[in-house]
Design a protein around this motif. Structure first.
Motif, mmCIF file in Angstrom:
data_model
loop_
_atom_site.group_PDB
_atom_site.id
_atom_site.type_symbol
_atom_site.label_atom_id
_atom_site.label_comp_id
_atom_site.label_asym_id
_atom_site.label_seq_id
_atom_site.Cartn_x
_atom_site.Cartn_y
_atom_site.Cartn_z
ATOM 1 N N ILE A 93 33.240 64.896 10.136
ATOM 2 C CA ILE A 93 31.949 65.054 9.469
ATOM 3 C C ILE A 93 31.688 63.831 8.598
ATOM 4 C CG2 ILE A 93 32.890 66.333 7.510
ATOM 5 C CD1 ILE A 93 30.236 67.997 7.627
ATOM 6 N N GLU A 94 30.429 63.478 8.518
ATOM 7 C CA GLU A 94 30.018 62.318 7.739
ATOM 8 C C GLU A 94 28.983 62.761 6.710
ATOM 9 O OE1 GLU A 94 27.472 58.870 9.347
ATOM 10 O OE2 GLU A 94 29.565 58.407 9.855
ATOM 11 N N LYS A 95 29.159 62.326 5.477
ATOM 12 C CA LYS A 95 28.208 62.611 4.403
ATOM 13 C C LYS A 95 27.848 61.297 3.724
ATOM 14 C CE LYS A 95 28.302 67.189 4.407
ATOM 15 N NZ LYS A 95 27.218 68.111 4.351
ATOM 16 N N VAL A 96 26.659 61.248 3.179
ATOM 17 C CA VAL A 96 26.202 60.050 2.488
ATOM 18 C C VAL A 96 26.022 60.373 1.010
ATOM 19 C CG1 VAL A 96 24.361 58.344 2.292
ATOM 20 C CG2 VAL A 96 25.088 59.129 4.545
ATOM 21 N N LEU A 97 26.634 59.560 0.185
ATOM 22 C CA LEU A 97 26.516 59.664 -1.258
ATOM 23 C C LEU A 97 25.643 58.496 -1.707
ATOM 24 C CD1 LEU A 97 27.676 61.028 -3.855
ATOM 25 C CD2 LEU A 97 29.498 59.328 -3.760
ATOM 26 N N ILE A 98 24.668 58.761 -2.542
ATOM 27 C CA ILE A 98 23.766 57.713 -3.018
ATOM 28 C C ILE A 98 24.194 57.294 -4.423
ATOM 29 C CG2 ILE A 98 21.375 57.106 -3.568
ATOM 30 C CD1 ILE A 98 21.869 57.674 -0.593
ATOM 31 N N ILE A 99 24.390 55.990 -4.605
ATOM 32 C CA ILE A 99 24.703 55.428 -5.914
ATOM 33 C C ILE A 99 23.436 54.740 -6.418
ATOM 34 C CG2 ILE A 99 26.149 53.818 -7.216
ATOM 35 C CD1 ILE A 99 27.844 55.947 -5.946
ATOM 36 N N LYS A 100 22.989 55.136 -7.604
ATOM 37 C CA LYS A 100 21.771 54.571 -8.178
ATOM 38 C C LYS A 100 22.111 53.752 -9.416
ATOM 39 C CE LYS A 100 17.459 55.722 -10.411
ATOM 40 N NZ LYS A 100 16.651 56.757 -11.022
ATOM 41 N N ASN A 101 21.541 52.579 -9.515
ATOM 42 C CA ASN A 101 21.706 51.743 -10.695
ATOM 43 C C ASN A 101 20.501 51.949 -11.601
ATOM 44 O OD1 ASN A 101 22.052 49.833 -12.643
ATOM 45 N ND2 ASN A 101 22.451 48.143 -11.237
ATOM 46 N N SER A 102 20.687 52.716 -12.665
ATOM 47 C CA SER A 102 19.589 52.973 -13.605
ATOM 48 C C SER A 102 19.658 52.059 -14.825
ATOM 49 C CB SER A 102 19.603 54.442 -14.030
ATOM 50 O OG SER A 102 20.840 54.766 -14.626
ATOM 51 N N SER A 103 20.593 51.097 -14.800
ATOM 52 C CA SER A 103 20.722 50.174 -15.930
ATOM 53 C C SER A 103 19.830 48.951 -15.720
ATOM 54 C CB SER A 103 22.176 49.733 -16.084
ATOM 55 O OG SER A 103 22.520 48.813 -15.075
ATOM 56 N N LYS A 104 19.964 47.996 -16.622
ATOM 57 C CA LYS A 104 19.188 46.762 -16.518
ATOM 58 C C LYS A 104 20.018 45.607 -15.977
ATOM 59 C CE LYS A 104 16.049 48.194 -20.064
ATOM 60 N NZ LYS A 104 15.160 47.834 -21.121
ATOM 61 N N GLN A 105 21.281 45.902 -15.605
ATOM 62 C CA GLN A 105 22.188 44.881 -15.081
ATOM 63 C C GLN A 105 22.696 45.299 -13.706
ATOM 64 O OE1 GLN A 105 22.832 42.014 -16.705
ATOM 65 N NE2 GLN A 105 21.463 42.720 -18.312
ATOM 66 N N PRO A 106 22.890 44.359 -12.793
ATOM 67 C CA PRO A 106 23.488 44.703 -11.510
ATOM 68 C C PRO A 106 24.947 45.118 -11.701
ATOM 69 C CG PRO A 106 23.021 42.338 -11.628
ATOM 70 C CD PRO A 106 22.557 42.954 -12.900
ATOM 71 N N PHE A 107 25.453 45.938 -10.794
ATOM 72 C CA PHE A 107 26.871 46.253 -10.822
ATOM 73 C C PHE A 107 27.408 46.321 -9.396
ATOM 74 C CE2 PHE A 107 25.396 50.628 -10.389
ATOM 75 C CZ PHE A 107 26.384 51.242 -9.622
ATOM 76 N N PRO A 120 19.385 46.473 -10.539
ATOM 77 C CA PRO A 120 18.746 47.471 -11.402
ATOM 78 C C PRO A 120 17.613 48.207 -10.678
ATOM 79 C CG PRO A 120 19.099 45.447 -12.605
ATOM 80 C CD PRO A 120 19.435 45.152 -11.171
ATOM 81 N N GLY A 121 17.615 49.521 -10.827
ATOM 82 C CA GLY A 121 16.584 50.354 -10.220
ATOM 83 C C GLY A 121 16.783 50.620 -8.736
ATOM 84 N N LYS A 122 17.796 50.058 -8.118
ATOM 85 C CA LYS A 122 18.026 50.221 -6.678
ATOM 86 C C LYS A 122 19.086 51.278 -6.403
ATOM 87 C CE LYS A 122 15.153 47.004 -5.558
ATOM 88 N NZ LYS A 122 13.925 47.297 -4.873
ATOM 89 N N ARG A 123 19.109 51.729 -5.158
ATOM 90 C CA ARG A 123 20.088 52.711 -4.688
ATOM 91 C C ARG A 123 20.809 52.139 -3.479
ATOM 92 N NH1 ARG A 123 17.963 58.360 -5.864
ATOM 93 N NH2 ARG A 123 16.216 57.979 -7.223
ATOM 94 N N ARG A 124 22.064 52.534 -3.328
ATOM 95 C CA ARG A 124 22.848 52.136 -2.158
ATOM 96 C C ARG A 124 23.594 53.354 -1.633
ATOM 97 N NH1 ARG A 124 20.031 48.471 -2.151
ATOM 98 N NH2 ARG A 124 20.494 46.278 -2.377
ATOM 99 N N SER A 125 23.781 53.380 -0.339
ATOM 100 C CA SER A 125 24.493 54.475 0.315
ATOM 101 C C SER A 125 25.981 54.185 0.400
ATOM 102 C CB SER A 125 23.972 54.673 1.742
ATOM 103 O OG SER A 125 22.616 55.004 1.731
#
Length: 108
Positions: A27-41, A64-69
């Motif tokens: 099984i495969e699941k996708v977790l979304i990581i969101k950057n809500s700060s003002k700095q990239p990480f 900042p403000g982006k999401r990644r899977s």
């Protein structure tokens, strides 16, 4: 969805349920990581406690403000009953390690 604020908080863990699976099922699941700060990480490293879970995650900074899977794949081969596994995230956001505790029930 997990935000950088959770990865950087005192809450150093969360739970994730793969559900009920048949023996040998993948099984495969996708977790979304969101950057809500003002700095990239960056997700610097992900560690799993068994070969039954594989993780595919972005190596480039999350702006900042982006999401990644983050794609989690669980292979239930040779697993039986209730299974508990841990996925540890190390990010540039914190010196702490964030733990994602996974569970599932496998029918024989």
């Amino acid at each position: 969805t997990i935000s950088d604020s959770i990865l950087n908080s005192n809450m150093a863990e969360a739970e994730f349920d793969f559900g009920r699976l048949g023996s040998g099922e993948v099984i495969e699941k996708v977790l979304i990581i969101k950057n809500s700060s003002k700095q990239p990480f960056v997700i610097e490293h992900i560690k799993v406690d068994c070969g039954c879970i594989t993780v595919d995650y972005p190596e480039e900074p999350i702006q900042p403000g982006k999401r990644r899977s983050v794609r989690l794949t669980f292979n239930s081969k040779a697993q039986h009953g209730w299974v508990f596994k841990t996925v540890e995230f190390k990010t540039s956001v914190s010196d702490k390690t964030f733990k994602l505790k996974t569970t599932c029930e496998i029918d024989n």
